[in-house]
Design a protein around this motif. Sequence first.
Motif, PDB file in Angstrom:
ATOM      1  N   UNK A 291       0.830  -1.204   0.000  1.00  0.00           N
ATOM      2  CA  UNK A 291       0.000   0.000   0.000  1.00  0.00           C
ATOM      3  C   UNK A 291       0.871   1.264   0.000  1.00  0.00           C
ATOM      4  N   UNK A 292       1.953   1.246   0.765  1.00  0.00           N
ATOM      5  CA  UNK A 292       2.897   2.383   0.749  1.00  0.00           C
ATOM      6  C   UNK A 292       3.527   2.555  -0.626  1.00  0.00           C
ATOM      7  N   UNK A 293       3.912   1.436  -1.252  1.00  0.00           N
ATOM      8  CA  UNK A 293       4.473   1.506  -2.599  1.00  0.00           C
ATOM      9  C   UNK A 293       3.470   2.065  -3.589  1.00  0.00           C
ATOM     10  N   UNK A 294       2.208   1.628  -3.474  1.00  0.00           N
ATOM     11  CA  UNK A 294       1.169   2.146  -4.356  1.00  0.00           C
ATOM     12  C   UNK A 294       1.040   3.656  -4.200  1.00  0.00           C
ATOM     13  N   UNK A 295       0.971   4.130  -2.963  1.00  0.00           N
ATOM     14  CA  UNK A 295       0.832   5.575  -2.705  1.00  0.00           C
ATOM     15  C   UNK A 295       2.037   6.348  -3.255  1.00  0.00           C
ATOM     16  N   UNK A 296       3.237   5.778  -3.109  1.00  0.00           N
ATOM     17  CA  UNK A 296       4.443   6.443  -3.612  1.00  0.00           C
ATOM     18  C   UNK A 296       4.404   6.574  -5.124  1.00  0.00           C
ATOM     19  N   UNK A 297       4.103   5.467  -5.825  1.00  0.00           N
ATOM     20  CA  UNK A 297       4.030   5.513  -7.286  1.00  0.00           C
ATOM     21  C   UNK A 297       2.890   6.406  -7.751  1.00  0.00           C
TER      22      UNK A 297
ATOM     23  N   UNK B 214       1.842   9.144  -6.282  1.00  0.00           N
ATOM     24  CA  UNK B 214       2.341  10.525  -6.193  1.00  0.00           C
ATOM     25  C   UNK B 214       3.318  10.839  -7.329  1.00  0.00           C
ATOM     26  N   UNK B 215       4.202   9.876  -7.641  1.00  0.00           N
ATOM     27  CA  UNK B 215       5.181  10.094  -8.704  1.00  0.00           C
ATOM     28  C   UNK B 215       4.509  10.247 -10.068  1.00  0.00           C
TER      29      UNK B 215
ATOM     30  N   UNK C 250       6.276   6.864 -18.980  1.00  0.00           N
ATOM     31  CA  UNK C 250       5.762   5.495 -19.138  1.00  0.00           C
ATOM     32  C   UNK C 250       6.294   4.509 -18.098  1.00  0.00           C
ATOM     33  N   UNK C 251       7.498   4.711 -17.628  1.00  0.00           N
ATOM     34  CA  UNK C 251       8.070   3.799 -16.629  1.00  0.00           C
ATOM     35  C   UNK C 251       7.310   3.926 -15.306  1.00  0.00           C
ATOM     36  N   UNK C 252       7.087   5.141 -14.890  1.00  0.00           N
ATOM     37  CA  UNK C 252       6.350   5.357 -13.635  1.00  0.00           C
ATOM     38  C   UNK C 252       4.924   4.818 -13.737  1.00  0.00           C
ATOM     39  N   UNK C 253       4.296   5.038 -14.878  1.00  0.00           N
ATOM     40  CA  UNK C 253       2.930   4.552 -15.071  1.00  0.00           C
ATOM     41  C   UNK C 253       2.876   3.026 -15.023  1.00  0.00           C
ATOM     42  N   UNK C 254       3.834   2.382 -15.661  1.00  0.00           N
ATOM     43  CA  UNK C 254       3.897   0.917 -15.671  1.00  0.00           C
ATOM     44  C   UNK C 254       4.099   0.376 -14.258  1.00  0.00           C
ATOM     45  N   UNK C 255       4.970   1.022 -13.490  1.00  0.00           N
ATOM     46  CA  UNK C 255       5.205   0.587 -12.105  1.00  0.00           C
ATOM     47  C   UNK C 255       3.933   0.735 -11.270  1.00  0.00           C
ATOM     48  N   UNK C 256       3.247   1.851 -11.448  1.00  0.00           N
ATOM     49  CA  UNK C 256       1.994   2.070 -10.726  1.00  0.00           C
ATOM     50  C   UNK C 256       0.974   1.004 -11.118  1.00  0.00           C
ATOM     51  N   UNK C 257       0.871   0.718 -12.407  1.00  0.00           N
ATOM     52  CA  UNK C 257      -0.063  -0.309 -12.874  1.00  0.00           C
ATOM     53  C   UNK C 257       0.265  -1.673 -12.282  1.00  0.00           C
ATOM     54  N   UNK C 258       1.554  -2.012 -12.205  1.00  0.00           N
ATOM     55  CA  UNK C 258       1.961  -3.301 -11.641  1.00  0.00           C
ATOM     56  C   UNK C 258       1.576  -3.417 -10.171  1.00  0.00           C
ATOM     57  N   UNK C 259       1.849  -2.366  -9.412  1.00  0.00           N
ATOM     58  CA  UNK C 259       1.525  -2.378  -7.981  1.00  0.00           C
ATOM     59  C   UNK C 259       0.011  -2.400  -7.782  1.00  0.00           C
ATOM     60  N   UNK C 260      -0.712  -1.640  -8.602  1.00  0.00           N
ATOM     61  CA  UNK C 260      -2.172  -1.608  -8.511  1.00  0.00           C
ATOM     62  C   UNK C 260      -2.764  -2.978  -8.810  1.00  0.00           C
ATOM     63  N   UNK C 261      -2.236  -3.649  -9.827  1.00  0.00           N
ATOM     64  CA  UNK C 261      -2.716  -4.989 -10.184  1.00  0.00           C
ATOM     65  C   UNK C 261      -2.496  -5.962  -9.024  1.00  0.00           C
ATOM     66  N   UNK C 262      -1.307  -5.930  -8.446  1.00  0.00           N
ATOM     67  CA  UNK C 262      -0.995  -6.813  -7.324  1.00  0.00           C
ATOM     68  C   UNK C 262      -1.929  -6.542  -6.151  1.00  0.00           C
ATOM     69  N   UNK C 263      -2.193  -5.291  -5.876  1.00  0.00           N
ATOM     70  CA  UNK C 263      -3.094  -4.915  -4.799  1.00  0.00           C
ATOM     71  C   UNK C 263      -4.507  -5.450  -5.058  1.00  0.00           C
TER      72      UNK C 263
END
Length: 98
Positions: free
Chosen positions: A13-19, A21-22, A30-43
């Motif tokens: 959840x902390x990682x999701x919030x960090x990405x 914000x970024x 695109x890199x930041x968006x992909x990371x956010x999407x990955x964390x969101x999917x896992x969540x």
Amino acid sequence: MLLPDKAGLAQLLRRYRTWERLVLREPHDPVRRRRLDDVAYTLCVLMGHRTVAEAVRAAESYLGAVARGDRRAPAGRRARGRAVSRIRRHGSDSKERA
């Protein structure tokens, strides 16, 4: 239903919030968006919900977290909502028994 480890979920959840914000700072990266999407999917998978908003609410509820800037309704509204759903469940149970 299996419940996730609270420490791991809190970290996710902390990682999701960090990405989140970024991405808000640089929405076209695109890199930041992909990371956010990955964390969101896992969540979503961990919490068993289809949307990120539902997964985040479920995770916060499971962790008992009330973070600053929390978008949920005030405590009085949440309590009323639970009472209504209890009444509805009870009402539907009595219909099934009849």
